[in-house]
Design an enzyme around this catalytic site. Sequence first.
Site, PDB file in Angstrom:
ATOM      1  N   TRP A 171      -0.538   0.811  -5.134  1.00  0.00           N
ATOM      2  CA  TRP A 171      -0.362   0.951  -6.580  1.00  0.00           C
ATOM      3  C   TRP A 171       0.768   0.081  -7.116  1.00  0.00           C
ATOM      4  O   TRP A 171       0.939  -0.039  -8.325  1.00  0.00           O
ATOM      5  CB  TRP A 171      -0.019   2.416  -6.913  1.00  0.00           C
ATOM      6  CG  TRP A 171       1.028   2.947  -5.972  1.00  0.00           C
ATOM      7  CD1 TRP A 171       0.812   3.666  -4.831  1.00  0.00           C
ATOM      8  CD2 TRP A 171       2.444   2.712  -6.027  1.00  0.00           C
ATOM      9  NE1 TRP A 171       2.005   3.900  -4.174  1.00  0.00           N
ATOM     10  CE2 TRP A 171       3.025   3.325  -4.897  1.00  0.00           C
ATOM     11  CE3 TRP A 171       3.284   2.041  -6.939  1.00  0.00           C
ATOM     12  CZ2 TRP A 171       4.401   3.282  -4.650  1.00  0.00           C
ATOM     13  CZ3 TRP A 171       4.648   2.003  -6.676  1.00  0.00           C
ATOM     14  CH2 TRP A 171       5.186   2.619  -5.547  1.00  0.00           C
ATOM     15  N   LYS A 223     -11.037  -0.013  -2.528  1.00  0.00           N
ATOM     16  CA  LYS A 223     -10.560   1.369  -2.596  1.00  0.00           C
ATOM     17  C   LYS A 223      -9.081   1.232  -3.010  1.00  0.00           C
ATOM     18  O   LYS A 223      -8.230   0.836  -2.221  1.00  0.00           O
ATOM     19  CB  LYS A 223     -10.699   2.065  -1.233  1.00  0.00           C
ATOM     20  CG  LYS A 223     -10.159   3.496  -1.248  1.00  0.00           C
ATOM     21  CD  LYS A 223      -8.729   3.540  -0.769  1.00  0.00           C
ATOM     22  CE  LYS A 223      -8.091   4.898  -0.816  1.00  0.00           C
ATOM     23  NZ  LYS A 223      -7.650   5.335  -2.145  1.00  0.00           N
ATOM     24  N   HIS A 224      -8.849   1.522  -4.271  1.00  0.00           N
ATOM     25  CA  HIS A 224      -7.484   1.369  -4.778  1.00  0.00           C
ATOM     26  C   HIS A 224      -6.701   2.651  -4.512  1.00  0.00           C
ATOM     27  O   HIS A 224      -7.282   3.689  -4.165  1.00  0.00           O
ATOM     28  CB  HIS A 224      -7.532   1.047  -6.277  1.00  0.00           C
ATOM     29  CG  HIS A 224      -6.480   0.083  -6.709  1.00  0.00           C
ATOM     30  ND1 HIS A 224      -5.213   0.052  -6.162  1.00  0.00           N
ATOM     31  CD2 HIS A 224      -6.479  -0.917  -7.642  1.00  0.00           C
ATOM     32  CE1 HIS A 224      -4.504  -0.912  -6.716  1.00  0.00           C
ATOM     33  NE2 HIS A 224      -5.249  -1.518  -7.621  1.00  0.00           N
ATOM     34  N   ALA A 225      -5.374   2.591  -4.695  1.00  0.00           N
ATOM     35  CA  ALA A 225      -4.538   3.782  -4.510  1.00  0.00           C
ATOM     36  C   ALA A 225      -4.976   4.867  -5.505  1.00  0.00           C
ATOM     37  O   ALA A 225      -5.339   4.563  -6.645  1.00  0.00           O
ATOM     38  CB  ALA A 225      -3.078   3.421  -4.732  1.00  0.00           C
ATOM     39  N   GLU A 230      -1.163  -6.030   5.413  1.00  0.00           N
ATOM     40  CA  GLU A 230       0.070  -6.399   4.691  1.00  0.00           C
ATOM     41  C   GLU A 230       0.843  -5.105   4.485  1.00  0.00           C
ATOM     42  O   GLU A 230       0.500  -4.311   3.610  1.00  0.00           O
ATOM     43  CB  GLU A 230      -0.276  -7.010   3.330  1.00  0.00           C
ATOM     44  CG  GLU A 230      -1.035  -8.318   3.401  1.00  0.00           C
ATOM     45  CD  GLU A 230      -0.182  -9.488   3.838  1.00  0.00           C
ATOM     46  OE1 GLU A 230       1.033  -9.299   4.099  1.00  0.00           O
ATOM     47  OE2 GLU A 230      -0.728 -10.594   3.952  1.00  0.00           O
ATOM     48  N   CYS A 265       7.180  -4.611  -1.503  1.00  0.00           N
ATOM     49  CA  CYS A 265       7.285  -4.787  -0.053  1.00  0.00           C
ATOM     50  C   CYS A 265       8.307  -5.861   0.288  1.00  0.00           C
ATOM     51  O   CYS A 265       9.021  -5.768   1.271  1.00  0.00           O
ATOM     52  CB  CYS A 265       5.932  -5.148   0.525  1.00  0.00           C
ATOM     53  SG  CYS A 265       5.175  -6.546  -0.297  1.00  0.00           S
TER      54      CYS A 265
HETATM   55  P1  NAP Z   1       0.087   3.824   1.131  1.00  0.00           P
HETATM   56  O1  NAP Z   1       0.395   5.221   0.878  1.00  0.00           O
HETATM   57  O2  NAP Z   1      -0.020   3.340   2.501  1.00  0.00           O
HETATM   58  O3  NAP Z   1      -1.267   3.518   0.340  1.00  0.00           O
HETATM   59  C1  NAP Z   1      -1.862   2.228   0.298  1.00  0.00           C
HETATM   60  C2  NAP Z   1      -3.355   2.377   0.247  1.00  0.00           C
HETATM   61  O4  NAP Z   1      -3.805   2.881   1.517  1.00  0.00           O
HETATM   62  C3  NAP Z   1      -3.851   3.380  -0.789  1.00  0.00           C
HETATM   63  O5  NAP Z   1      -5.068   2.929  -1.293  1.00  0.00           O
HETATM   64  C4  NAP Z   1      -3.992   4.654   0.008  1.00  0.00           C
HETATM   65  O6  NAP Z   1      -4.916   5.553  -0.548  1.00  0.00           O
HETATM   66  C5  NAP Z   1      -4.495   4.100   1.340  1.00  0.00           C
HETATM   67  N1  NAP Z   1      -4.187   4.922   2.486  1.00  0.00           N
HETATM   68  C6  NAP Z   1      -3.074   5.660   2.719  1.00  0.00           C
HETATM   69  N2  NAP Z   1      -3.133   6.238   3.915  1.00  0.00           N
HETATM   70  C7  NAP Z   1      -4.316   5.892   4.475  1.00  0.00           C
HETATM   71  C8  NAP Z   1      -4.965   6.180   5.693  1.00  0.00           C
HETATM   72  N3  NAP Z   1      -4.388   6.943   6.627  1.00  0.00           N
HETATM   73  N4  NAP Z   1      -6.174   5.648   5.927  1.00  0.00           N
HETATM   74  C9  NAP Z   1      -6.750   4.862   5.013  1.00  0.00           C
HETATM   75  N5  NAP Z   1      -6.197   4.536   3.841  1.00  0.00           N
HETATM   76  C10 NAP Z   1      -4.981   5.037   3.569  1.00  0.00           C
HETATM   77  O7  NAP Z   1       1.134   2.868   0.442  1.00  0.00           O
HETATM   78  P2  NAP Z   1       1.629   2.892  -1.062  1.00  0.00           P
HETATM   79  O8  NAP Z   1       2.564   4.025  -1.231  1.00  0.00           O
HETATM   80  O9  NAP Z   1       0.461   2.819  -1.992  1.00  0.00           O
HETATM   81  O10 NAP Z   1       2.390   1.504  -1.155  1.00  0.00           O
HETATM   82  C11 NAP Z   1       3.670   1.343  -0.678  1.00  0.00           C
HETATM   83  C12 NAP Z   1       3.695   0.682   0.690  1.00  0.00           C
HETATM   84  O11 NAP Z   1       2.923  -0.502   0.664  1.00  0.00           O
HETATM   85  C13 NAP Z   1       5.095   0.248   1.046  1.00  0.00           C
HETATM   86  O12 NAP Z   1       5.321   0.524   2.405  1.00  0.00           O
HETATM   87  C14 NAP Z   1       5.064  -1.253   0.785  1.00  0.00           C
HETATM   88  O13 NAP Z   1       6.031  -1.972   1.481  1.00  0.00           O
HETATM   89  C15 NAP Z   1       3.671  -1.599   1.175  1.00  0.00           C
HETATM   90  N6  NAP Z   1       3.251  -2.855   0.537  1.00  0.00           N
HETATM   91  C16 NAP Z   1       3.103  -3.971   1.318  1.00  0.00           C
HETATM   92  C17 NAP Z   1       2.769  -5.180   0.744  1.00  0.00           C
HETATM   93  C18 NAP Z   1       2.629  -6.434   1.554  1.00  0.00           C
HETATM   94  O14 NAP Z   1       2.108  -7.407   1.048  1.00  0.00           O
HETATM   95  N7  NAP Z   1       3.063  -6.481   2.799  1.00  0.00           N
HETATM   96  C19 NAP Z   1       2.571  -5.252  -0.635  1.00  0.00           C
HETATM   97  C20 NAP Z   1       2.728  -4.106  -1.386  1.00  0.00           C
HETATM   98  C21 NAP Z   1       3.060  -2.906  -0.783  1.00  0.00           C
HETATM   99  P3  NAP Z   1      -4.430   6.836  -1.375  1.00  0.00           P
HETATM  100  O15 NAP Z   1      -3.647   6.352  -2.525  1.00  0.00           O
HETATM  101  O16 NAP Z   1      -5.696   7.493  -1.757  1.00  0.00           O
HETATM  102  O17 NAP Z   1      -3.606   7.642  -0.420  1.00  0.00           O
END
Ligand code: NAP
Length: 454
Positions: free
Chosen positions: A129, A153-155, A227, A261
């Site tokens: 998100w 599949k977005h957040a 990522e 990130c």
């Molecule tokens: P997140 O909780 O991991 O969620 C990201 C996406 O993955 C959402 O669509 C989420 O769905 C889904 N998801 C979560 N747990 C899952 C699982 N066990 N199996 C399958 N899908 C799953 O992360 P966030 O809070 O949205 O974003 C923050 C994190 O993203 C931070 O750690 C940040 O550093 C990282 N990030 C990395 C980059 C990069 O380019 N390296 C860029 C941006 C962000 P739901 O929302 O439905 O749970």
Amino acid sequence: MLKSINPTTGKTVKTYEAHTEKGIEKIINSVDKSWHHWRQSSYSERATAFQNLSTLLRSKKEELALLMAIEMGKVINEGISEIEKCAWVCEYYAQNAESFLENEIIQNEASRSFVSFQPLGTVLAVMPWNFPFWQVFRFLAPTLMAGNTAVLKHASNVPGCAVAIEELVREAGFPENVFRTLLIGSNLVENVIKHNAIKAVSLTGSTSAGKSVAAIAGSVLKKCVLELGGSDPYLILEDADLEAAAKICAKSRLLNAGQSCIAAKRFIVVDEVYPEFLEHFTHEMNTAHFGDPCESETTMGPMARINLRDELHQQVVESVKKGAEIILGGEIPNRKGAFYPPTILESVTSGMPAYDEELFGPVAAVIRVKDEKEAIKTANETTFGLGAAVFTNDLKRGEIIAEFKLEAGCCFVNDFVKSDPRLPFGGIGESGYGRELSTHGIKEFMNVKTVVVK
Ligand code: NAP
């Protein structure tokens, strides 16, 4: 049911009916069906669609920025820049995809040998998100320009952005079903990855989500690009322009309310200039004006959700218990919304959450070190490896540190780490694997096919 909850007010703005299993099946099958046509389309047809999409994004940038402000608290100006960057990546791949994917001729004993880049099919994108448009577009533009189709599949907290992206693609004149949004929770991601029509997956998100998706994709031998999180170190050396460095460091830490990130997270400062840097840095962090992201004087909005704000505060509290000192912020403000103030922690050492974990919000961990050698050692003392930066007036010294000494995917000298369509983007270690953007990103979801004619 998916909900948009405004993090400034805590009010539910809109609810969205989630797709049923039957609905998911229908969408994936229709996207798979359209792949068979889309892969036959010419680069110029695809480029026209992406040029239209780019124009459309620019024409709607204010409206889309407002949607982000309401759904996840992004300040309007930052939202407008994000949409402009999405328009840029669409144009960039519209103009360059064909040359990036040209056949590579190999001279050998056969009459003709070459490498051809062929699309894989339908790719699943699981997205976060924090940059709800940019994260999707930097995947979408190269993936579709290469002749793949995609489902998103977005957040769960940005369903409005997810639906808006699907509508933009449709309005730009892309053929039906080359890109669709699935409104689902993360519990259904496993089924989607295992669906026969899904050929690969790209996930941007936390390290724990990455491990889970990689394990599922591995169990069915599907390629994934990950990522993930980061704890980017910024090194301040004794010959740096401290005032300029402090400005850049604060900007990188506070952009998007610290929820990036590649935000600067650990500030590693050599002893000789520590007091002076800290003074400039505290001043810069303190100038942030946090409040309603829709108001023009606001430079930092709320965090995206109350639970994320509370988790961040817990990391601060734990770090303080273990000896860190708060020199700015560090308290939940007495107001509605998911707000957290710009915060600086010093005396941060190994064993504290502020040292070992990702701080996904406006909290800076400042670490004092003896010299360059110790700064590099401390920078690399992390399980992550996404970005890193070094500040020095000796550009050659900076370049050597960036190229050979810092263990991260993107290393910058005298600037903050940022993504750019022309440069590969990605990490190592627990920050994931694979690359997005540039000529490298577009090749991730291709069959690198060897053709030999005797
Ligand atoms: P997140 O909780 O991991 O969620 C990201 C996406 O993955 C959402 O669509 C989420 O769905 C889904 N998801 C979560 N747990 C899952 C699982 N066990 N199996 C399958 N899908 C799953 O992360 P966030 O809070 O949205 O974003 C923050 C994190 O993203 C931070 O750690 C940040 O550093 C990282 N990030 C990395 C980059 C990069 O380019 N390296 C860029 C941006 C962000 P739901 O929302 O439905 O749970």
